[in-house]
Each structure stands twice: as C-alpha cells, then as structure tokens.
Design a protein around this motif. Structure first.
Motif, short mmCIF file in Angstrom:
data_model
loop_
_atom_site.label_atom_id
_atom_site.label_comp_id
_atom_site.label_asym_id
_atom_site.label_seq_id
_atom_site.Cartn_x
_atom_site.Cartn_y
_atom_site.Cartn_z
N ILE A 4 0.84 -1.18 0.00
CA ILE A 4 0.00 0.00 0.00
C ILE A 4 0.88 1.23 0.00
CG2 ILE A 4 -2.03 -1.06 1.03
CD1 ILE A 4 -1.21 -0.06 3.71
N ARG A 5 0.44 2.23 -0.65
CA ARG A 5 1.17 3.49 -0.72
C ARG A 5 0.36 4.53 0.05
NH1 ARG A 5 3.81 5.71 -6.02
NH2 ARG A 5 5.43 4.41 -5.19
N THR A 6 1.00 5.18 0.99
CA THR A 6 0.35 6.18 1.80
C THR A 6 0.64 7.56 1.24
OG1 THR A 6 0.62 4.82 3.76
CG2 THR A 6 0.21 7.15 4.12
N GLU A 126 -6.94 10.52 -2.91
CA GLU A 126 -6.89 9.23 -3.60
C GLU A 126 -6.07 8.26 -2.77
OE1 GLU A 126 -4.20 8.72 -7.15
OE2 GLU A 126 -6.15 8.38 -8.12
N ILE A 127 -6.51 7.00 -2.74
CA ILE A 127 -5.76 5.95 -2.08
C ILE A 127 -5.66 4.77 -3.03
CG2 ILE A 127 -6.12 6.63 0.31
CD1 ILE A 127 -8.52 4.83 0.48
N ILE A 128 -4.51 4.10 -3.01
CA ILE A 128 -4.28 2.95 -3.88
C ILE A 128 -3.68 1.81 -3.06
CG2 ILE A 128 -4.03 4.35 -5.97
CD1 ILE A 128 -0.99 4.06 -5.76
N ALA A 129 -3.83 0.61 -3.58
CA ALA A 129 -3.25 -0.58 -2.94
C ALA A 129 -3.20 -1.69 -3.98
CB ALA A 129 -4.09 -1.02 -1.73
N GLY A 173 -2.99 -8.99 -8.65
CA GLY A 173 -3.79 -8.04 -7.88
C GLY A 173 -4.58 -8.75 -6.80
N PRO A 174 -5.72 -8.19 -6.54
CA PRO A 174 -6.35 -7.05 -7.17
C PRO A 174 -5.59 -5.73 -6.96
CG PRO A 174 -7.95 -8.26 -5.83
CD PRO A 174 -6.60 -8.80 -5.53
N TRP A 175 -5.73 -4.86 -7.93
CA TRP A 175 -5.22 -3.50 -7.87
C TRP A 175 -6.39 -2.61 -7.45
CZ3 TRP A 175 -0.36 -1.85 -10.30
CH2 TRP A 175 0.43 -2.93 -10.72
N TRP A 176 -6.18 -1.73 -6.50
CA TRP A 176 -7.26 -0.93 -5.92
C TRP A 176 -6.98 0.57 -6.06
CZ3 TRP A 176 -11.42 -3.61 -4.35
CH2 TRP A 176 -11.24 -4.95 -4.02
N THR A 177 -8.01 1.32 -6.39
CA THR A 177 -7.97 2.78 -6.35
C THR A 177 -9.32 3.27 -5.83
OG1 THR A 177 -6.49 2.95 -8.27
CG2 THR A 177 -7.76 4.92 -7.70
#
Length: 184
Positions: A4-6, A126-129, A173-177
């Motif tokens: 995860i990227r913060t 925006e949040i991604i994981a 993945g899953p890739w999340w946004t």
C-alpha cells in the motif's frame, strides 16, 4: 503479497481555488517489494473486469468505507459515477502500464482525471493498494495506515472505487484505487 502506498495530505484553499491532497508518499511493504511490481519485464495486459462489472464491488466498498467513517462518527460518503470513472481509469492505467503510483507517466493528476470526467471538484484525495483480496480486506489495510485513514475520514461527499485483477500480469492483484471528492 500486499503493498500500500500512503499519501499524507495537505489541503490548500486559496481564494476559492481547488485544493489537491497529494504530497508526501510513504511505502508500506506488506509482502512483495515494490521493485518486483515496478521493474517487472512482463507485459501488464488488460484488466479481467470491465468498468460495468464493478457495480456490486462498488456497493460493497462503499458500505465498508461508510462503516469505517461511522465508527468515527462521520457522515457517509455517496457513490458518484464521475468519481468512479476517474478511479477506474487510473486503476486500469496502473495495471496496464505496470505503474503503481498516484500519477503514472503520461497520465493526468487525480484532479486532472476528475476534471476530464466533468466533475467540478473543490477537494480530492486518492488511495491505492495492490494485493488485498476484496473490499473488506483493502479497507482494513487502509484504515491501519495513517495516510489512507486520513483520506477515508476526510471531509468528502463522494467516492468511487475500482478493484481490478489481471490474468496475464506478474502481480495479478487485485489493484485498488479509491478517489474521494467534494464538489466546488
């Protein structure tokens, strides 16, 4: 296999101009080194799901996000098709280009992506994981990260989320946004 990227956020409202909430990025490695994702030599094909396949997923993610907000005494956010379109297109772009970032090369910023949908935003986050198996798992991971939690609990009215898997990708993945926004 989860990364995860913060993004720690700063909101600037100067004379009614739009604010953008992406500044400092900190990686949390929960299994797979980012180098294994960003430096993979394999082609990162196309998503298995289409944008239309995500209706049920968005309902589940919206419910999980609003449960998290309610536990802090906050009002719920509501689904917005334009915001979801921005989330889906970014998520699909990350997967296709093997770029795990809030802004991949040749791509608009999150604010620019919202502008392209016609959403007149005043605040955005925006949040991604990548790697969490479903909406409850990714929301749990985000809530255990200060930067992600700040976006989930932020002063937003709308949200759109995308979770995509890829059958031909090194990291399936899953890739999340999830994109959070409030209108101007």
């Amino acid at each position: 296999m989860s990364i995860i990227r913060t993004s720690y956020t700063i909101s600037l409202h100067i004379f009614g101009f739009k604010s953008l909430l992406l500044t400092v990025f900190i990686m949390q490695d929960i299994g797979t080194p980012l180098s294994e994702i960003n430096n993979s030599s394999s082609y990162f094909g196309t998503p298995i799901q289409t944008q239309n396949d995500q209706t049920i997923q968005n309902t589940i993610c919206l419910s999980n996000l609003n449960q998290a907000r309610a536990s802090y005494g906050l009002d719920p956010v509501s689904f917005n098709l334009q915001v979801q379109d921005a989330a889906y297109k970014h998520n699909s772009h990350m997967l296709r280009t093997n770029c795990f970032s809030h802004q991949c090369p040749g791509e608009l910023s999150v604010g620019g992506r919202l502008d392209a949908t016609g959403y007149n935003w005043g605040g955005v986050g925006e949040i991604i994981a990548v790697g969490q198996g479903d909406c409850p798992a990714v929301v749990n991971a985000w809530m255990n990260s200060a930067g992600h939690r700040a976006n989930i609990l932020g002063n937003y009215r709308h949200v759109g989320c995308s979770g995509l898997t890829c059958g031909t990708c090194a990291n399936k993945g899953p890739w999340w946004t999830c994109v959070f926004a409030s209108p101007m």
